[in-house]
Design a protein around this motif. Structure first.
Motif, PDB file in Angstrom:
ATOM      1  N   ALA A 141       0.833  -1.201   0.000  1.00  0.00           N
ATOM      2  CA  ALA A 141       0.000   0.000   0.000  1.00  0.00           C
ATOM      3  C   ALA A 141       0.872   1.257   0.000  1.00  0.00           C
ATOM      4  CB  ALA A 141      -0.947  -0.010   1.198  1.00  0.00           C
ATOM      5  N   ASP A 142       1.887   1.299   0.848  1.00  0.00           N
ATOM      6  CA  ASP A 142       2.787   2.461   0.879  1.00  0.00           C
ATOM      7  C   ASP A 142       3.509   2.630  -0.448  1.00  0.00           C
ATOM      8  OD1 ASP A 142       2.175   3.161   3.489  1.00  0.00           O
ATOM      9  OD2 ASP A 142       3.971   2.245   4.358  1.00  0.00           O
ATOM     10  N   SER A 143       4.025   1.546  -0.975  1.00  0.00           N
ATOM     11  CA  SER A 143       4.796   1.605  -2.206  1.00  0.00           C
ATOM     12  C   SER A 143       3.943   2.064  -3.383  1.00  0.00           C
ATOM     13  CB  SER A 143       5.396   0.229  -2.497  1.00  0.00           C
ATOM     14  OG  SER A 143       6.123   0.256  -3.690  1.00  0.00           O
ATOM     15  N   HIS A 144       2.753   1.519  -3.510  1.00  0.00           N
ATOM     16  CA  HIS A 144       1.905   1.869  -4.639  1.00  0.00           C
ATOM     17  C   HIS A 144       1.316   3.272  -4.479  1.00  0.00           C
ATOM     18  CE1 HIS A 144       1.552  -2.375  -6.496  1.00  0.00           C
ATOM     19  NE2 HIS A 144       2.736  -2.158  -5.947  1.00  0.00           N
TER      20      HIS A 144
ATOM     21  N   ILE B  42      12.835  14.976  -9.685  1.00  0.00           N
ATOM     22  CA  ILE B  42      13.654  14.053  -8.901  1.00  0.00           C
ATOM     23  C   ILE B  42      12.761  13.547  -7.785  1.00  0.00           C
ATOM     24  CG2 ILE B  42      15.678  13.793  -7.432  1.00  0.00           C
ATOM     25  CD1 ILE B  42      16.929  16.134  -9.032  1.00  0.00           C
ATOM     26  N   ILE B  43      12.529  12.249  -7.765  1.00  0.00           N
ATOM     27  CA  ILE B  43      11.634  11.697  -6.757  1.00  0.00           C
ATOM     28  C   ILE B  43      12.421  11.299  -5.521  1.00  0.00           C
ATOM     29  CG2 ILE B  43       9.891  10.976  -8.411  1.00  0.00           C
ATOM     30  CD1 ILE B  43      11.043   8.134  -8.131  1.00  0.00           C
ATOM     31  N   LYS B  44      11.740  11.340  -4.413  1.00  0.00           N
ATOM     32  CA  LYS B  44      12.386  11.031  -3.140  1.00  0.00           C
ATOM     33  C   LYS B  44      12.214   9.550  -2.817  1.00  0.00           C
ATOM     34  CE  LYS B  44      12.767  12.448   1.624  1.00  0.00           C
ATOM     35  NZ  LYS B  44      13.576  11.295   1.862  1.00  0.00           N
ATOM     36  N   PRO B  45      13.330   8.849  -2.672  1.00  0.00           N
ATOM     37  CA  PRO B  45      13.230   7.473  -2.182  1.00  0.00           C
ATOM     38  C   PRO B  45      12.889   7.490  -0.686  1.00  0.00           C
ATOM     39  CG  PRO B  45      15.480   7.977  -2.919  1.00  0.00           C
ATOM     40  CD  PRO B  45      14.685   9.240  -2.979  1.00  0.00           C
ATOM     41  N   TYR B  46      12.543   6.358  -0.165  1.00  0.00           N
ATOM     42  CA  TYR B  46      12.246   6.264   1.261  1.00  0.00           C
ATOM     43  C   TYR B  46      12.800   4.958   1.798  1.00  0.00           C
ATOM     44  CZ  TYR B  46       8.319   3.378  -0.326  1.00  0.00           C
ATOM     45  OH  TYR B  46       7.546   2.405  -0.909  1.00  0.00           O
ATOM     46  N   GLU B  47      12.991   4.904   3.085  1.00  0.00           N
ATOM     47  CA  GLU B  47      13.577   3.734   3.742  1.00  0.00           C
ATOM     48  C   GLU B  47      12.481   2.712   4.046  1.00  0.00           C
ATOM     49  OE1 GLU B  47      16.739   3.172   4.105  1.00  0.00           O
ATOM     50  OE2 GLU B  47      17.389   5.154   3.418  1.00  0.00           O
ATOM     51  N   GLU B  48      12.206   1.859   3.072  1.00  0.00           N
ATOM     52  CA  GLU B  48      11.123   0.879   3.185  1.00  0.00           C
ATOM     53  C   GLU B  48      11.239   0.019   4.438  1.00  0.00           C
ATOM     54  OE1 GLU B  48      11.517  -1.324  -0.432  1.00  0.00           O
ATOM     55  OE2 GLU B  48      10.609   0.273  -1.630  1.00  0.00           O
ATOM     56  N   ALA B  49      12.437  -0.436   4.734  1.00  0.00           N
ATOM     57  CA  ALA B  49      12.632  -1.313   5.902  1.00  0.00           C
ATOM     58  C   ALA B  49      12.284  -0.586   7.195  1.00  0.00           C
ATOM     59  CB  ALA B  49      14.062  -1.831   5.950  1.00  0.00           C
TER      60      ALA B  49
ATOM     61  N   ALA C 260       8.527  -0.217   7.579  1.00  0.00           N
ATOM     62  CA  ALA C 260       7.912  -1.482   8.006  1.00  0.00           C
ATOM     63  C   ALA C 260       7.981  -1.682   9.509  1.00  0.00           C
ATOM     64  CB  ALA C 260       8.566  -2.658   7.283  1.00  0.00           C
ATOM     65  N   GLU C 261       8.788  -0.893  10.196  1.00  0.00           N
ATOM     66  CA  GLU C 261       8.910  -0.992  11.654  1.00  0.00           C
ATOM     67  C   GLU C 261       8.011   0.006  12.383  1.00  0.00           C
ATOM     68  OE1 GLU C 261      10.599  -3.440  13.055  1.00  0.00           O
ATOM     69  OE2 GLU C 261      11.168  -4.120  11.049  1.00  0.00           O
ATOM     70  N   LEU C 262       7.338   0.886  11.643  1.00  0.00           N
ATOM     71  CA  LEU C 262       6.480   1.889  12.275  1.00  0.00           C
ATOM     72  C   LEU C 262       5.169   1.272  12.770  1.00  0.00           C
ATOM     73  CD1 LEU C 262       7.082   4.863   9.801  1.00  0.00           C
ATOM     74  CD2 LEU C 262       8.055   4.553  12.098  1.00  0.00           C
ATOM     75  N   ALA C 263       4.540   1.962  13.703  1.00  0.00           N
ATOM     76  CA  ALA C 263       3.356   1.435  14.389  1.00  0.00           C
ATOM     77  C   ALA C 263       2.196   1.108  13.450  1.00  0.00           C
ATOM     78  CB  ALA C 263       2.891   2.428  15.454  1.00  0.00           C
ATOM     79  N   ASP C 264       2.033   1.848  12.362  1.00  0.00           N
ATOM     80  CA  ASP C 264       0.894   1.581  11.485  1.00  0.00           C
ATOM     81  C   ASP C 264       1.003   0.235  10.761  1.00  0.00           C
ATOM     82  OD1 ASP C 264       2.999   2.734   9.944  1.00  0.00           O
ATOM     83  OD2 ASP C 264       1.585   3.491   8.451  1.00  0.00           O
ATOM     84  N   TYR C 265       2.174  -0.371  10.759  1.00  0.00           N
ATOM     85  CA  TYR C 265       2.325  -1.686  10.147  1.00  0.00           C
ATOM     86  C   TYR C 265       1.786  -2.804  11.044  1.00  0.00           C
ATOM     87  CZ  TYR C 265       4.862  -0.442   5.895  1.00  0.00           C
ATOM     88  OH  TYR C 265       5.207   0.027   4.650  1.00  0.00           O
ATOM     89  N   SER C 266       1.366  -2.469  12.253  1.00  0.00           N
ATOM     90  CA  SER C 266       0.746  -3.471  13.127  1.00  0.00           C
ATOM     91  C   SER C 266      -0.782  -3.432  13.020  1.00  0.00           C
ATOM     92  CB  SER C 266       1.168  -3.237  14.578  1.00  0.00           C
ATOM     93  OG  SER C 266       0.654  -2.010  15.052  1.00  0.00           O
ATOM     94  N   MET C 267      -1.305  -2.513  12.227  1.00  0.00           N
ATOM     95  CA  MET C 267      -2.755  -2.388  12.072  1.00  0.00           C
ATOM     96  C   MET C 267      -3.334  -3.582  11.313  1.00  0.00           C
ATOM     97  SD  MET C 267      -3.207   1.617  11.071  1.00  0.00           S
ATOM     98  CE  MET C 267      -5.000   1.500  11.174  1.00  0.00           C
ATOM     99  N   PRO C 268      -4.651  -3.745  11.383  1.00  0.00           N
ATOM    100  CA  PRO C 268      -5.292  -4.784  10.570  1.00  0.00           C
ATOM    101  C   PRO C 268      -5.010  -4.540   9.086  1.00  0.00           C
ATOM    102  CG  PRO C 268      -6.816  -3.964  12.226  1.00  0.00           C
ATOM    103  CD  PRO C 268      -5.611  -3.063  12.258  1.00  0.00           C
TER     104      PRO C 268
END
Length: 179
Positions: free
Chosen positions: A66-69, A86-93, A96-104
């Motif tokens: 969802a974040d990537s797309h 110039i697009i901004k990359p982000y630290e995917e890993a 994945a450790e942030l609190a919203d990744y524990s949501m349903p």
């Protein structure tokens, strides 16, 4: 086979045909439903199982897609409205450790469904224009066209769906193919 890349890496050389674009856009359109089908019967414990040693859990994969797309949709719009942004990359890993990744996961599946609906509508309109040749610049990957971006993200969906379905097949959790 490399468990990190169960379908291989995305590579495309040469001209991207109209047939390629139609196929990729169709994949993007149908991806949220395929993802939902792949994870709908999984338990909390199954969702919190990593697809490989040192890899993300299925839950993290769903939120990552969802974040990537969402980023891909924004990148498409930037390429259409700015001169070779110039697009901004982000630290995917780290994301994945942030609190919203524990949501349903249904939160991200609904988000993905709606983002893809808007993205596909935009992409189908672009098929009638020269705008698919618009470029963006990724600091790591270099210059990319909107056409290439479409193929890359169609692959990205298949890539992560394969992480999930292969784990389910290996564990005996799911017998029906989802793609």
């Amino acid at each position: 086979m490399d468990d990190r890349y169960p379908i291989g890496i995305f590579e495309y050389e040469g001209q991207i045909s109209d047939e390629d674009l139609h196929s990729w856009i169709s994949e993007i359109e149908h991806y949220p439903a395929k993802l939902e089908k792949a994870v709908s019967a999984l338990s909390k414990e199954q969702l919190d199982t990593a697809y490989r040693k040192g890899g993300w859990t299925i839950r993290q994969v769903v939120h990552h897609v969802a974040d990537s797309h969402m980023n891909a949709y924004i990148r498409t719009k930037l390429a259409l409205t700015e001169q070779k942004p110039i697009i901004k990359p982000y630290e995917e890993a780290l994301w994945a450790e942030l609190a919203d990744y524990s949501m349903p996961i249904n939160v991200s599946i609904h988000l993905l469904t709606n983002i893809h609906a808007r993205w596909v509508h935009l992409l189908r309109f672009l098929l009638l224009t020269e705008e698919l040749e618009r470029e963006l610049q990724h600091p790591d990957s270099g210059i990319q066209t909107v056409k290439f971006l479409i193929g890359n993200y169609a692959w990205h969906g298949r890539h992560h769906l394969a992480h999930i379905t292969k784990l389910c097949e290996n564990k005996g959790w799911v017998t029906e193919k989802t793609f």
